[in-house]
Design a protein around this motif. Structure first.
Motif, mmCIF file in Angstrom:
data_model
loop_
_atom_site.group_PDB
_atom_site.id
_atom_site.type_symbol
_atom_site.label_atom_id
_atom_site.label_comp_id
_atom_site.label_asym_id
_atom_site.label_seq_id
_atom_site.Cartn_x
_atom_site.Cartn_y
_atom_site.Cartn_z
ATOM 1 N N TYR A 35 64.268 41.963 74.282
ATOM 2 C CA TYR A 35 64.028 43.105 75.150
ATOM 3 C C TYR A 35 63.979 42.631 76.596
ATOM 4 N N LEU A 43 60.167 48.718 77.744
ATOM 5 C CA LEU A 43 61.052 47.663 77.246
ATOM 6 C C LEU A 43 62.341 48.285 76.717
ATOM 7 N N LEU A 45 65.916 47.401 74.509
ATOM 8 C CA LEU A 45 66.477 46.453 73.559
ATOM 9 C C LEU A 45 67.844 45.967 74.022
ATOM 10 N N TYR A 48 69.698 42.540 68.823
ATOM 11 C CA TYR A 48 68.813 42.259 67.715
ATOM 12 C C TYR A 48 69.594 41.546 66.613
ATOM 13 N N LYS A 57 74.329 44.805 68.933
ATOM 14 C CA LYS A 57 73.940 45.231 70.263
ATOM 15 C C LYS A 57 72.830 46.257 70.204
ATOM 16 N N GLY A 58 71.988 46.191 71.235
ATOM 17 C CA GLY A 58 70.982 47.205 71.429
ATOM 18 C C GLY A 58 71.407 48.188 72.492
ATOM 19 N N GLU A 59 70.442 48.645 73.275
ATOM 20 C CA GLU A 59 70.697 49.672 74.271
ATOM 21 C C GLU A 59 71.391 49.133 75.521
#
Lengths: 113, 115
Positions: A35, A43, A45, A48, A57-59
């Motif tokens: 994060y 936070l 992301l 992960y 992938k996160g955000e």
């Protein structure tokens, strides 16, 4: 009883430089996360992993890369650092995915100048 | 667009009184909610959680209430202690589906407990 360990704690990078933020956990957790926290924000992301060899992938993944060769380690790579990447980075791990208690490292404060 | 909102950036409470921290969410797919506590220069630590099948969960001095129809949850701390002074983050997750690995965090509320 280390939990989640992040190194380094602080770093100053010049624009265009690269670096790797290290994260290691000793709880045998399959799920690991990166994060970032910008000032006054929650936070977000970045990436992960659900287990060794599997990442997603996160955000906010742009400008970052990750790898997960072992259960314990989940390094975050910054290529071509930009001022927008100035932030505090937290690594976390959990026994179950997202909805369970996550254990966080102490954070890495990164400044890009 | 913020899906998890903590509209109060800060809150001051006298020691021994009740602290109430609020959190609103917009995504109806969220079905699990957590509160994390963060001290300066440390990572967040898990405090308490609640599933959408419940409307209340209690752990010692900490109670979380969930109102699904209003998409609102709150954290009650009774009695408040000076050691509770920290930033509290509300987070939400969908247990299943594409977002199940992701926690969406609010911006946090800084609680100051005055001795």
């Amino acid at each position: 009883n280390a939990g989640v360990t992040q190194t380094p704690k602080f770093r100053i990078l010049k624009i265009g430089q690269s670096m790797t933020l290290q994260c290691a956990q000793d709880m045998n957790h399959n799920y690991m996360y990166w994060y970032r926290q910008d000032p006054g924000m929650g936070l977000k992301l970045i990436y992960y992993s659900v287990g060794a060899g599997i990442t997603d992938k996160g955000e906010v993944p742009n400008g970052y890369n990750v790898s997960r060769s072992t259960t314990e380690d989940f390094p975050l790579r910054l290529e071509l650092a930009a001022p927008s990447q100035t932030s505090v980075y937290f690594c976390a791990s959990s026994y179950l995915p997202g909805a369970s208690e996550a254990f966080f490292g102490q954070g890495t404060r990164l400044t890009v100048v | 667009d913020q899906q998890v909102k903590q509209n109060s950036p800060s809150l001051s409470v006298q020691e021994g009184r009740i602290s109430i921290l609020n959190c609103d969410y917009t995504n109806s797919m969220f079905d699990y909610f957590l509160w994390y506590k963060k001290y300066p220069a440390e990572g967040p630590t898990f405090l308490i959680s609640i599933s959408s099948i419940k409307d209340k969960n209690e752990d010692g001095r900490f109670t979380v209430f969930l109102n699904k129809s209003a998409k609102h949850l709150s954290l009650h701390i009774v009695p408040s202690q000076p050691g509770d002074s920290a930033v509290y983050f509300c987070a939400a997750s969908a247990i299943s589906g594409a977002g199940s690995y992701q926690l969406t965090f609010g911006k946090g509320t800084k609680l100051s407990v005055i001795p």
